[in-house]
Design an enzyme around this catalytic site. Structure first.
Site, PDB file in Angstrom:
ATOM      1  N   THR A  10      19.056  98.994  85.292  1.00 28.33           N
ATOM      2  CA  THR A  10      18.617  97.679  85.769  1.00 28.33           C
ATOM      3  C   THR A  10      17.134  97.664  86.093  1.00 28.33           C
ATOM      4  O   THR A  10      16.491  96.610  86.012  1.00 28.33           O
ATOM      5  CB  THR A  10      19.431  97.208  86.990  1.00 28.33           C
ATOM      6  OG1 THR A  10      19.230  98.097  88.084  1.00 28.33           O
ATOM      7  CG2 THR A  10      20.910  97.132  86.656  1.00 28.33           C
ATOM      8  N   ASP A  11      16.543  98.808  86.459  1.00 27.37           N
ATOM      9  CA  ASP A  11      15.086  98.850  86.623  1.00 27.37           C
ATOM     10  C   ASP A  11      14.394  98.450  85.325  1.00 27.37           C
ATOM     11  O   ASP A  11      13.442  97.657  85.322  1.00 27.37           O
ATOM     12  CB  ASP A  11      14.639 100.262  87.011  1.00 27.37           C
ATOM     13  CG  ASP A  11      14.540 100.458  88.515  1.00 27.37           C
ATOM     14  OD1 ASP A  11      14.450  99.455  89.236  1.00 27.37           O
ATOM     15  OD2 ASP A  11      14.552 101.614  88.953  1.00 27.37           O
ATOM     16  N   VAL A  12      14.853  99.026  84.206  1.00 24.65           N
ATOM     17  CA  VAL A  12      14.244  98.719  82.913  1.00 24.65           C
ATOM     18  C   VAL A  12      14.501  97.267  82.530  1.00 24.65           C
ATOM     19  O   VAL A  12      13.567  96.520  82.183  1.00 24.65           O
ATOM     20  CB  VAL A  12      14.770  99.677  81.831  1.00 24.65           C
ATOM     21  CG1 VAL A  12      14.384  99.189  80.429  1.00 24.65           C
ATOM     22  CG2 VAL A  12      14.254 101.092  82.070  1.00 24.65           C
TER      23      VAL A  12
END
Length: 571
Positions: A423-425
Site C-alpha cells: 500500500t505504500d507503493v
C-alpha cells in the site's frame, strides 16, 4: 461525471478497468484524445501472458514470499492494478501537456514495468550490496509477526520508535532480551520484507486477550488492530478527493513536443519513507522539477544501509534527481523558507501525520494564500476514514484493516499482511495521480486544488473477489532441485500433463510428484514440461540477477544500483 472507457484503452482487463475508473474520476471529457496501450511485457524480452507470469518473472513472488522462505504469489492482481494507475497517469499527464499547448496523442506502459516499479527499493538494496550479503529470507525463522491473542484474534502491531515498542512489551511482561532482539527485526521489516521475531514475543501475546493487548498498545503510544478476515474492500472510499481552493492564475506554457508532459512545472515536497517520496519521484519522471524539503542535517533515512557512496540505495532510488533544501519546520524561519519555495511552485506535497500541517500553519489555506493557484496534496495513511485521531497510518496496519491482508492469501491460510510494502507503493502512485488530476482541473478552471489520497484508499482500489480464493497444488510455484518454476494454466486445467512430465502416473500423489520435481533441476524439467504441453517459466529468486538479465535492460537502469526506467512511452 462518469465516462465510458474508450476503446483505445486497451490491455490486460484489470489494468484497463482500473485505468478507466481513475480517468472517469478526472471528469475530463477528452480522455479519448489520448490512446493508451497496456500489455504484459512492454519492452522486456520475456514471453509473459498473465498476472502470475509477471509476478514470477519480475520478482514480486520472491519479495512477497521472503517471509515464508519461498516464492509465493499474491492472490490479487497487484501488478495489473499498479499498471492501471500508471496508464491513468500517462493519459492524464498527456492531457495536461495538450492543454498547455503540446500535442502528445498516445501513451504506452506494461504490467511488467509496473511490477519492477513496485520493487524499486528492493531492487536498489539488492544491487547496491558489495559485500556478498545474501538477500533477506524468513526461511530460518518466522518471517512475519503472526501475533494471535488468547481469544484467537489475529493482530497487527505498529510502533515507529523504540520507546512505544519497549513500553508495550514491558506492560505485557515480555522477556526484556526478546524485546531488544525483536525491535531490530521489527523496525527493518519495511526495508527487508521479513520480520523474524523471537518466539517469546508471540508466546506473550498468546497468553492475553485482545482487549488487554489493545489497552497496552494505547497506553504505550503504539497502534494495534485486528486483522480482518473478510477480503472485501472498504465501501465508499474514493481513490482521492479534490477540493477547490480560492484564487487562481495563468497556466505555465508547455515545453517543446519532445519535452516530458510536466516540463516547466515545480513540485515542493516534504515527505518521508515510501509513499510521499514515490509520489514526488513519479512526478519528476513525468518532467516536473521536484524540490525536496529536509530537516537540518538531512533526512536520517539517507544513512540506512546498504549505501551507495554516502547515501542509502533505497533512499536514492526514490529521491535521486530532486533538489534538496534544508529547513527546520519547527522554527519560524524554516516555515518561511517553505512559503518562499511554494510562492514559485505549482504543487506542494506532504505525507505528514494528521494535524501537523495545521499546527505548522502550512495547511492548504495557509499556502493557498501564498500561491493562489497551488495544488496542495496530502498523502495520508487513513484520510478521514477513521476519524481525527486514527491509528498510525502505515502499510501493514492498512493492509490488516482494509481486508487486503485477507485477500492476498488463499482460503485455508491465515490472513496476514504482506511484508512487501504494497500500500505504500500504491499509495504513492495514487497520490501522484491525484496531483495530476488536480493540475488538469486547475488548467481548466484557473483555480488551485487540494488533493487528498491515502494508503487506505489505495488498498480499496485493488480489485478482489468477494470471498477468498481456493488454490490447488499448481497455484504455487513448483520447487525443483535448483530453483522454482511457475507453471502455466495448462497445469491447473490438466494436472496429468505435469505428472507425465515427471514420469509419474496421472493419478500420482501430490507429495510424490513434488519429490520427483525436487530431484530435477529447473533447466532439466522445462523441456519435459514443454513436451507434455505445459508452459512454464523460472521464478525470479534473486533481484540482483534480475538486474543483470539483458532481457530486462530496456526497463532497468544499472549503475551504482538498479532502478526502473521511466515506465511510460509518449508519442
Amino acid at each position: 461525471m462518469t465516462l465510458a472507457v474508450p476503446p483505445a484503452r486497451t490491455g490486460p482487463d484489470v489494468a484497463r478497468r482500473v485505468a478507466g475508473r481513475l480517468l472517469a474520476l478526472t471528469g475530463a471529457p477528452d480522455t479519448a484524445a489520448v490512446t493508451c496501450a497496456v500489455d504484459w511485457s512492454g519492452p522486456l524480452d520475456l514471453a509473459l501472458s498473465g498476472e502470475r507470469d509477471v509476478q514470477a518473472a519480475c520478482g514480486l513472488m520472491h519479495v512477497h514470499g521472503r517471509a515464508a522462505g519461498r516464492p509465493t504469489p499474491l492472490a490479487v492482481d497487484y501488478a495489473s492494478t499498479v499498471a492501471g494507475v500508471l496508464a491513468a497517469q500517462g493519459v492524464t499527464a498527456a492531457l495536461i501537456a495538450r492543454t498547455r499547448g503540446a500535442r502528445p496523442a498516445a501513451v504506452r506502459t506494461s504490467v511488467a514495468q509496473a511490477a519492477l516499479l513496485a520493487l524499486t527499493q528492493y531492487l536498489a538494496a539488492a544491487t547496491a550490496e558489495e559485500d556478498g550479503t545474501p538477500e533477506p529470507s524468513g526461511a530460518d525463522g518466522p518471517g512475519a509477526p503472526g501475533l494471535v491473542s488468547r481469544d484467537g484474534v489475529r493482530l497487527e502491531l505498529e510502533a515507529l520508535d523504540a520507546e512505544p515498542w519497549i513500553a508495550f512489551w514491558r506492560r505485557l511482561g515480555a522477556p526484556p532480551d526478546a524485546v531488544r532482539r525483536g525491535w531490530r527485526a521489527f523496525q527493518g521489516r519495511f526495508a527487508t520484507a521479513v520480520s523474524p521475531l523471537p518466539p517469546a514475543l508471540a508466546a506473550t501475546v498468546r497468553g492475553l486477550p485482545f482487549t488487554v493487548l489493545r489497552a497496552a498498545a494505547d497506553a504505550a503510544g503504539a497502534s494495534l488492530l485486528a486483522v480482518r478476515e473478510d477480503p472485501a474492500p472498504p465501501a465508499g472510499v474514493p481513490p482521492w478527493t479534490l477540493t477547490p481552493l480560492p484564487g487562481g492564475g495563468a497556466p505555465r506554457p508547455a515545453g517543446p513536443d519532445t519535452a516530458p508532459p510536466l516540463d516547466g512545472l515545480c513540485v515542493v515536497e516534504s515527505t518521508r519513507r515510501v509513499q510521499g517520496p514515490l509520489a514526488g519521484h513519479l512526478l519528476r519522471l513525468l518532467g516536473a522539477e521536484v524540490v525536496r524539503v529536509e530537516p537540518p542535517g538531512a533526512d536520517p533515512m539517507r544513512g540506512i544501509p546498504p549505501l551507495t557512496g554516502d547515501c542509502s540505495a533505497r533512499f536514492a532510488a526514490l529521491n535521486a534527481g530532486k533538489t534538496v533544501v534544508e529547513a527546520d519546520l519547527t522554527t519560524g524561519s524554516g516555515r518561511a523558507r517553505v512559503r518562499e519555495l511554494v510562492r514559485g511552485a505549482d504543487v506542494f506535497l506532504h505525507n505528514w501525520a494528521p494535524g501537523k500541517a495545521a499546527a505548522l500553519r502550512l495547511d492548504a489555506g495557509d499556502l493557498g494564500r501564498v500561491r493562489p493557484s497551488l495544488v496542495y496534496a496530502w498523502a495520508s495513511g487513513w484520510g478521514e476514514a477513521l476519524g481525527p485521531r486514527p491509528p498510525l497510518g502505515t502499510d501493514y496496519l492498512v493492509q490488516a484493516h482494509s481486508g487486503l491482508a485477507a485477500a492476498l492469501r488463499p482460503a485455508g491460510e491465515a490472513p496476514a499482511p504482506s511484508l512487501m510494502t504494497l500500500t505504500d507503493v500504491l499509495g504513492g502512485l495514487l497520490s501522484a495521480q491525484a496531483v495530476l488530476a488536480a493540475l488538469l482541473e486547475r488548467l481548466r478552471s484557473g483555480q488551485g486544488r487540494r488533493a487528498d489520497s491515502s494508503l487506505y484508499s489505495a488498498a480499496a482500489l485493488v480489485p478482489r473477489p468477494r470471498h477468498r480464493v481456493h488454490w490447488g497444488p499448481y497455484d504455487r510455484p513448483l520447487a525443483t532441485g535448483e530453483g522454482h518454476l511457475w507453471l502455466g494454466p495448462e497445469a491447473r486445467a490438466h494436472p496429468e500433463r505435469v505428472a507425465r512430465a515427471l514420469g509419474a502416473p496421472a493419478t500420482g500423489d501430490p507429495e510424490a510428484l513434488a519429490a520427483r520435481a525436487r530431484a530435477l533441476t529447473a533447466g532439466a524439467l522445462l523441456p519435459r514440461l514443454a513436451a507434455a504441453g505445459v508452459s512454464a517459466l523460472p521464478v525470479c529468486t534473486d533481484l540482483a540477477a534480475l538486474a543483470r538479465d539483458p532481457r530486462l535492460a530496456p526497463a532497468l537502469h544499472t549503475g551504482a544500483y538498479a532502478a526502473p526506467r521511466t515506465p511510460w512511452e509518449f508519442a
